[in-house]
Write a protein that holds these residues in place. Sequence first.
Motif, short mmCIF file in Angstrom:
data_model
loop_
_atom_site.label_atom_id
_atom_site.label_comp_id
_atom_site.label_asym_id
_atom_site.label_seq_id
_atom_site.Cartn_x
_atom_site.Cartn_y
_atom_site.Cartn_z
N ILE A 77 117.98 38.24 -9.06
CA ILE A 77 117.94 36.78 -9.15
C ILE A 77 116.85 36.36 -10.12
CG2 ILE A 77 117.74 34.63 -7.86
CD1 ILE A 77 120.12 36.33 -7.03
N ILE A 78 117.11 35.38 -10.97
CA ILE A 78 116.09 34.87 -11.89
C ILE A 78 115.15 33.95 -11.12
CG2 ILE A 78 115.65 33.46 -13.94
CD1 ILE A 78 118.32 34.36 -15.06
N LEU A 79 113.87 34.31 -11.09
CA LEU A 79 112.87 33.54 -10.37
C LEU A 79 111.63 33.35 -11.24
CD1 LEU A 79 113.05 35.30 -6.88
CD2 LEU A 79 114.04 33.09 -7.49
N PRO A 80 110.90 32.27 -11.04
CA PRO A 80 109.65 32.08 -11.78
C PRO A 80 108.49 32.84 -11.13
CG PRO A 80 110.08 30.15 -10.44
CD PRO A 80 111.25 31.08 -10.24
N SER A 81 107.53 33.20 -11.94
CA SER A 81 106.30 33.83 -11.43
C SER A 81 105.13 33.30 -12.24
CB SER A 81 106.38 35.36 -11.55
OG SER A 81 106.52 35.75 -12.90
N CYS A 169 122.36 35.99 -1.55
CA CYS A 169 122.78 35.84 -2.95
C CYS A 169 122.81 37.19 -3.66
CB CYS A 169 121.84 34.90 -3.68
SG CYS A 169 122.02 33.16 -3.22
N GLU A 170 121.84 38.02 -3.35
CA GLU A 170 121.80 39.36 -3.94
C GLU A 170 123.04 40.16 -3.57
OE1 GLU A 170 119.13 43.46 -3.93
OE2 GLU A 170 118.56 41.75 -2.67
N ARG A 171 123.40 40.12 -2.28
CA ARG A 171 124.58 40.86 -1.83
C ARG A 171 125.86 40.31 -2.48
NH1 ARG A 171 122.08 40.41 3.32
NH2 ARG A 171 123.55 38.79 3.92
N GLU A 172 125.95 38.97 -2.53
CA GLU A 172 127.15 38.35 -3.08
C GLU A 172 127.29 38.59 -4.57
OE1 GLU A 172 129.62 36.69 -1.45
OE2 GLU A 172 128.63 37.33 0.40
N SER A 173 126.17 38.80 -5.26
CA SER A 173 126.21 38.95 -6.72
C SER A 173 126.53 40.38 -7.17
CB SER A 173 124.87 38.53 -7.32
OG SER A 173 123.83 39.41 -6.93
N LEU A 184 125.81 32.11 -11.87
CA LEU A 184 125.19 31.99 -10.55
C LEU A 184 123.67 31.88 -10.68
CD1 LEU A 184 125.17 32.10 -7.45
CD2 LEU A 184 125.15 34.61 -7.64
N GLN A 185 123.08 32.74 -11.48
CA GLN A 185 121.63 32.73 -11.65
C GLN A 185 121.13 31.40 -12.18
OE1 GLN A 185 121.29 36.13 -14.23
NE2 GLN A 185 120.84 37.55 -12.55
#
Length: 219
Positions: A77-81, A169-173, A184-185
């Motif tokens: 998943i694309i996430l900010p850090s 979401c990880e499982r579904e992707s 999705l991301q």
Amino acid sequence: MRRNIRLEDISDGKLYTAEDMVKADCRGCEGCSACCHGVGSSILLDPWDIWLLTRGTGKDFAGLLAEHIELGLADGIILPSLRMAGKEEACTFLDENGRCSVHAFRPGICRMFPLGRYYEDTGFRYFLQVHECQRKDRSKIKVRKWLDIPDLRKYEAYIFEWHSFLKLCERESEGLDGDSLKILQMYLLRTFYQMPWSGDDFYEEFYARLAQVKEKLGL
């Protein structure tokens, strides 16, 4: 972000609740900012963090992205850090004295350190990371006080909900092709991060967005 390590290798072997005492207090971390260097990709920001930072700094998501945060993949998943900068890879929120300029509205992971979260079936507990903090003279403090988060029960429920949603979401992707995965991301990034949070009640707005996303995705 999952860590493939054994809890007994990094902790004191105990699990804590918000009401427990834990040896984490560094008394203001005076003269030390070691934990604010070289850790950008590991300080993932959840929607509450962005809500808090935008309110505290007066910058929108794009403004934060231009200077203080960056995007990357975490468990698909694309996430900010948090962004690190310079030769010392220092957090861009550190001031000239090495102090946190956003301490009052710092992200949740920063508030926890040197604690971590251990997720279980219906929630999570905290654990003390014994090798992370360089200070050896830490004193005991109640976890609730250390976190310094208003409405902590609501926050903890939200964190577990967000964690569970990301796992879903990880499982579904996993079965999606490249284009579908990117759609999705970007949809998740736009819905939970780029779209401004309009009100003072973050939790109400978050759960409304979450319900909308789950309905749209058929989750």
